[in-house]
Motif scaffolding. Structure first.
Motif, short mmCIF file in Angstrom:
data_model
loop_
_atom_site.label_atom_id
_atom_site.label_comp_id
_atom_site.label_asym_id
_atom_site.label_seq_id
_atom_site.Cartn_x
_atom_site.Cartn_y
_atom_site.Cartn_z
N THR A 187 70.17 6.02 20.33
CA THR A 187 70.77 5.30 19.20
C THR A 187 71.38 6.26 18.20
O THR A 187 72.54 6.10 17.78
CB THR A 187 69.69 4.44 18.50
OG1 THR A 187 69.08 3.58 19.47
CG2 THR A 187 70.28 3.62 17.38
N TYR A 188 70.64 7.29 17.84
CA TYR A 188 71.11 8.26 16.86
C TYR A 188 72.29 9.05 17.42
O TYR A 188 73.28 9.29 16.72
CB TYR A 188 69.96 9.19 16.45
CG TYR A 188 70.33 10.19 15.40
CD1 TYR A 188 70.66 9.77 14.11
CD2 TYR A 188 70.37 11.54 15.68
CE1 TYR A 188 71.00 10.69 13.14
CE2 TYR A 188 70.72 12.46 14.72
CZ TYR A 188 71.03 12.02 13.45
OH TYR A 188 71.39 12.94 12.50
N TRP A 189 72.21 9.46 18.67
CA TRP A 189 73.30 10.24 19.27
C TRP A 189 74.57 9.41 19.42
O TRP A 189 75.67 9.94 19.28
CB TRP A 189 72.86 10.80 20.62
CG TRP A 189 71.75 11.82 20.52
CD1 TRP A 189 71.28 12.42 19.39
CD2 TRP A 189 70.97 12.34 21.59
NE1 TRP A 189 70.26 13.29 19.69
CE2 TRP A 189 70.05 13.26 21.04
CE3 TRP A 189 70.94 12.12 22.96
CZ2 TRP A 189 69.14 13.96 21.82
CZ3 TRP A 189 70.03 12.83 23.74
CH2 TRP A 189 69.14 13.73 23.17
N ARG A 190 74.43 8.12 19.70
CA ARG A 190 75.62 7.26 19.78
C ARG A 190 76.30 7.16 18.42
O ARG A 190 77.53 7.18 18.33
CB ARG A 190 75.23 5.87 20.29
CG ARG A 190 75.02 5.83 21.78
CD ARG A 190 74.78 4.42 22.29
NE ARG A 190 74.57 4.44 23.72
CZ ARG A 190 73.47 3.98 24.33
NH1 ARG A 190 72.50 3.45 23.62
NH2 ARG A 190 73.36 4.05 25.64
N LYS A 191 75.51 7.04 17.36
CA LYS A 191 76.08 7.01 16.01
C LYS A 191 76.81 8.31 15.72
O LYS A 191 77.91 8.32 15.15
CB LYS A 191 74.99 6.78 14.96
CG LYS A 191 74.48 5.36 14.90
CD LYS A 191 73.42 5.23 13.83
CE LYS A 191 72.80 3.83 13.83
NZ LYS A 191 71.72 3.73 12.84
#
Length: 139
Positions: free
Chosen positions: A63-67
């Motif tokens: 989730t964080y890496w996609r953001k």
């Protein structure tokens, strides 16, 4: 009485299954992009979970890496941190200035020595001349 457990046995040998100190993991931008590409390619149920377990990651990582990817932050993470390395001209300039100052100081000393040698030579020439050759003292 309660027993205190440690990561060492009675002989003082560390338990190989326990980490001595927890280490913060750091992931490169390329690794993050690779994992995201592999996760996005998963189309069957349970594939993403298997990928995460195999890599030792959590869904929050994705989730964080996609953001980060969507905001363009992963490109910035790929660049080295801190100021860009200088080309070394500043340090070389300092060395050359010091060398020039030392050379100037040596030149001044050499000029003083030459001046003193000239004065000593003239003085000795006056002292060693025969008196008859000196017209000012013959009067």
């Amino acid at each position: 009485m309660t027993q205190i457990t440690t990561d060492h046995d009675e002989a003082g040998v560390a338990d190989p299954e326990l980490a001595q100190h927890a280490k913060r993991r750091r992931f490169t931008a390329q690794y993050k992009l690779d994992v995201l590409a592999r996760a996005d390619a998963c189309d069957k149920p349970g594939e993403v979970g298997a990928l995460l377990r195999g890599e030792g990651l959590y869904t929050s990582h994705l989730t964080y890496w996609r953001k980060q990817r969507d905001q363009g932050a992963l490109e910035a993470l790929g660049r080295p941190r801190g100021r860009p390395k200088g080309d070394g001209r500043g340090a070389e300039l300092v060395v050359l200035r010091r060398r020039a100052e030392r050379a100037e100081a040596q030149l001044q000393k050499a000029r003083r020595v030459i001046e003193v040698q000239g004065n000593v030579c003239a003085l000795l020439g006056d002292l060693l001349e025969p008196e008859s050759a000196n017209p000012s003292t013959a009067l």
